[in-house]
Design an enzyme around this catalytic site. Structure first.
Site, PDB file in Angstrom:
ATOM      1  N   CYS A 130       0.899  -1.187  -0.114  1.00  7.46           N
ATOM      2  CA  CYS A 130      -0.085  -0.009  -0.083  1.00  7.46           C
ATOM      3  C   CYS A 130       0.695   1.362   0.115  1.00  7.46           C
ATOM      4  CB  CYS A 130      -0.825   0.058   1.330  1.00  7.46           C
ATOM      5  SG  CYS A 130      -1.754   1.513   1.479  1.00  7.46           S
ATOM      6  N   CYS A 146      -4.996   5.870  -3.492  1.00  6.92           N
ATOM      7  CA  CYS A 146      -4.386   4.561  -3.393  1.00  6.92           C
ATOM      8  C   CYS A 146      -2.902   4.836  -4.061  1.00  6.92           C
ATOM      9  CB  CYS A 146      -5.093   3.664  -4.081  1.00  6.92           C
ATOM     10  SG  CYS A 146      -4.337   2.009  -4.347  1.00  6.92           S
TER      11      CYS A 146
END
Length: 311
Positions: free
Chosen positions: A87, A244
């Site tokens: 991530c 993101c």
């Protein structure tokens, strides 16, 4: 009653619950992750990040063999409890949390190395932003993409005509992504990402889907042109998020790839630096050949104690 001390943080509003378990004493189950991430009955987050010494995690111990300075491992879970490889926003927030804990320091311009399930990642800090060496990006179906310009199709609710799938490019950033382009910010806003986009062929392990619109603005940075795109994202195991990090990298990589394909005579230089607007703010993605850096903010906004038996 079992108590868990936590910190809440976000990177361009991609938000996380973080806690310090450096000695690997806490049993972080999928059920507990779902309860912590619940926005009504828990703390609320897109994911949960545990700080743990790399030597206690199989993937972390493997990384230590070649990266002995990767002392700390980012054990990241999606909001649905599933384990995630990587991530990009989470790495920045993880680094900020390590800094707050006094486990690392950027005061002398240091670059730190951390372990993730996608491999080692380097992080530095400049002007308040964290810059992450994200590794290389790749196209898992490169042959088909080079032949057709795409390797998947994506259907999104609210994107007219809904019966007409859009061509997509699969991008691997240590986790899977599928990127499509739309023509305008109006189309981008109209898409209903409460409904998961449908990707064909169906990815065996799921995929994040990025919907991108190129913006007709460029910036001169150190004598070089900087591209500019806007995007929204539907993350596997989460739904739509405000940002993101790996998705921003994948989106920029796909647009850059398509731009190179359109200008293969090199008559129009394709930028190696891209500003990416996301609903939660802005990040920057830079390329050196296939290597990617992601830069952006990370903010720790709160700390507290969760009563696990009450979740």
């Amino acid at each position: 009653m079992t108590e868990l001390a936590f910190v809440k943080g976000h990177g361009t509003r991609n938000d996380f619950v973080l806690f310090d378990d450096r000695d690997n004493k806490f049993d972080l189950t999928s059920d507990l992750v779902r309860k912590l991430a619940d926005r009504h009955a828990g703390i609320g987050a897109d994911g949960v990040i545990r700080v743990v010494a790399s030597r206690y995690i199989d993937e972390g111990a493997e990384i230590l063999k070649s990266e002995p300075h990767a002392t700390w491992f980012m054990d990241y879970r999606n909001a649905d409890g599933s384990i995630a490889q990587m991530c990009g926003n989470g790495v920045r927030v993880f680094a900020a949390y390590l800094e707050a804990l006094g486990l690392v320091s950027f005061s002398g311009g240091e670059t730190i190395t951390i372990g993730t399930r996608a491999g080692a990642r380097t992080v530095s800090k400049q002007d308040g932003w964290y810059r992450v060496g994200m590794g290389t990006w790749s196209m898992p179906y490169a042959t088909q993409a080079e032949t057709s310009g795409y390797d998947a199709t994506v259907t999104c609710t609210g994107l007219e005509p809904e019966t007409s799938p859009r061509p997509g490019l699969s991008v691997d950033m240590g986790n899977p992504h599928t990127v499509i382009v739309v023509e305008s910010t109006e189309q981008l806003r109209a898409i209903n990402l409460q409904v998961a986009p449908h990707v064909e062929p169906v990815p065996p392990h799921g995929t994040n889907v990025e919907i991108v619109v190129p913006l007709n603005t460029t910036h001169a940075v150190n004598g070089h042109t900087q591209g500019h795109i806007a995007m929204r994202v539907h993350e596997r195991g989460v739904g739509e998020t405000q940002s993101c990090g790996t998705g921003a990298c994948a989106a920029a990589a796909a647009v850059r790839y398509w731009a190179h394909a359109q200008h293969d005579d090199n008559s129009t230089p394709v930028p190696d630096s891209w500003l990416v607007d996301v609903p939660g703010g802005q990040v920057q993605v830079d390329f050196a050949d296939d290597y990617v850096w992601l830069s952006g903010p990370a903010t720790l906004v709160a700390h507290g104690t969760a009563h696990i038996e009450l979740l």
